[in-house]
Design an enzyme around this catalytic site. Sequence first.
Site, short mmCIF file in Angstrom:
data_model
loop_
_atom_site.label_atom_id
_atom_site.label_comp_id
_atom_site.label_asym_id
_atom_site.label_seq_id
_atom_site.Cartn_x
_atom_site.Cartn_y
_atom_site.Cartn_z
N SER A 64 0.85 -1.34 -0.08
CA SER A 64 0.09 0.19 0.01
C SER A 64 0.79 1.13 0.10
CB SER A 64 -0.85 -0.02 0.98
OG SER A 64 -0.22 0.10 2.40
N CYS B 90 -1.38 0.48 10.67
CA CYS B 90 -0.78 -0.81 10.50
C CYS B 90 -0.95 -1.47 9.21
CB CYS B 90 -1.18 -1.60 11.65
SG CYS B 90 -2.39 -2.76 11.39
N PRO B 91 0.09 -2.15 8.70
CA PRO B 91 1.34 -2.47 9.34
C PRO B 91 2.53 -1.28 9.25
CG PRO B 91 1.41 -3.55 7.30
CD PRO B 91 0.09 -3.05 7.66
N GLY B 92 1.94 -0.11 8.42
CA GLY B 92 2.89 0.88 8.35
C GLY B 92 3.11 1.35 6.76
N GLY B 93 2.32 0.83 5.92
CA GLY B 93 2.79 1.12 4.39
C GLY B 93 2.56 2.77 4.11
N ASP C 27 -3.76 3.04 15.16
CA ASP C 27 -4.33 1.65 14.98
C ASP C 27 -4.45 0.75 16.03
OD1 ASP C 27 -4.76 -0.73 13.53
OD2 ASP C 27 -4.53 0.44 11.51
N ASP D 294 -9.23 4.08 18.51
CA ASP D 294 -10.17 4.14 17.09
C ASP D 294 -9.61 5.59 16.46
OD1 ASP D 294 -12.19 4.75 15.57
OD2 ASP D 294 -13.55 4.45 16.91
N ASP E 130 -6.09 5.42 5.28
CA ASP E 130 -6.36 4.49 4.39
C ASP E 130 -7.04 3.81 5.37
OD1 ASP E 130 -6.63 2.87 2.18
OD2 ASP E 130 -4.80 2.01 2.36
N LYS F 115 -13.20 4.10 0.12
CA LYS F 115 -13.43 2.62 -0.64
C LYS F 115 -14.76 2.54 -1.34
CE LYS F 115 -9.94 1.53 1.74
NZ LYS F 115 -8.66 1.11 1.09
#
Length: 359
Positions: A186, A219-222, A238, A258, A275, A304
């Site tokens: 990502s 997460c995971p941090g893209g 996250d 949250d 994202d 989305k």
Amino acid sequence: MLYCRSGFEKECAGEIQDKATQLEVYGFPRVKKNSGYVVFECYQDGDAEKLVKGLDFSSLIFARQMFAVAAEFEALPSEDRISPILAELSEFESFPRCGDLRIETPDTNEAKELLKFCRKFTVPMRQALRGKGLMWNKDNAKKPVLHICFVAPGHCYVGYSLPGNNSQFFMGIPRLKFPADAPSRSTLKLEEAFHVFIPRDEWDERLAPGMWGVDLGACPGGWTYQLVKRSMFVHCVDNGMMADSLMETGQIKHHMVDGFKFEPDRKNVTWIVCDMVEKPARVAHLMGQWLLKGWAKEAIFNLKLPMKGRYDEVLQDLENLKMFLIENKVKFKLQAKHLYHDREEITIHIQCLSNISPH
């Protein structure tokens, strides 16, 4: 002719129909499912030129490239593909002298099989075009781009796009390499967004080392990776775990809360990126709130898309967000794009132009 992601021809067609009507250009889109392109047939001569001049390319969400078609060849002879193209273009009085040639295909597996041929065909075609005076003798980025798009062997569209109102990238796709140390693919979405939304000569100022950013749904941090790589500090929000490689940089603070409830304790944030897999209307409203409260100056976020009515959803969410900011007297610049690295989503960039004290 417009290029788009395969499967999004309907959205691209709906958009060009709307935009053309606003410019009082009338016609109809020819759509072939999963072809990766849309051809908009204008009813009047000269209207294609009117569109490539008057329609702001950056306002199109689903189009990767836009050019005025001068000719379509459905069966170029394999022994001489060059002569028919030269003969046809020489007939066009209004065809501009071009400074670059791109021989492309739509972005589908079938069409991309022609790319090897396109590469081989480029040099002799360029020499022939220069010989006829249809192209300048040297590449010139300030002049129009001549496009030849092969949709099948021997079947191509020939036309031109204008500098400053087209995509600077071949096939409308930035070529980005996946960094080996990034925690997820990502990361390329945010890198592409920077290329598309922020002029390169403004990167040093707007993506400066030492800035603070917030990444919601990190997460995971893209996406965090892109900010850290530019020597920024990041609040990562996250409930999941962040990649150890990012934690070890000392540039990030991980908040396991949250994303809709997080508030930065110090109001020194420049960038908010997001994202999250959430309803698009909810994410768009959240981003509007961040800018209105002065919690961030620029935002890049993904919306989305639903399975059906994707174009309508996008229009509605963007309209609501713009109205929210306008009603609250926030000046802003907004651009949305269905990026190459996006799938069932679009990416939005908003720059707040009002000087708002955080509150």
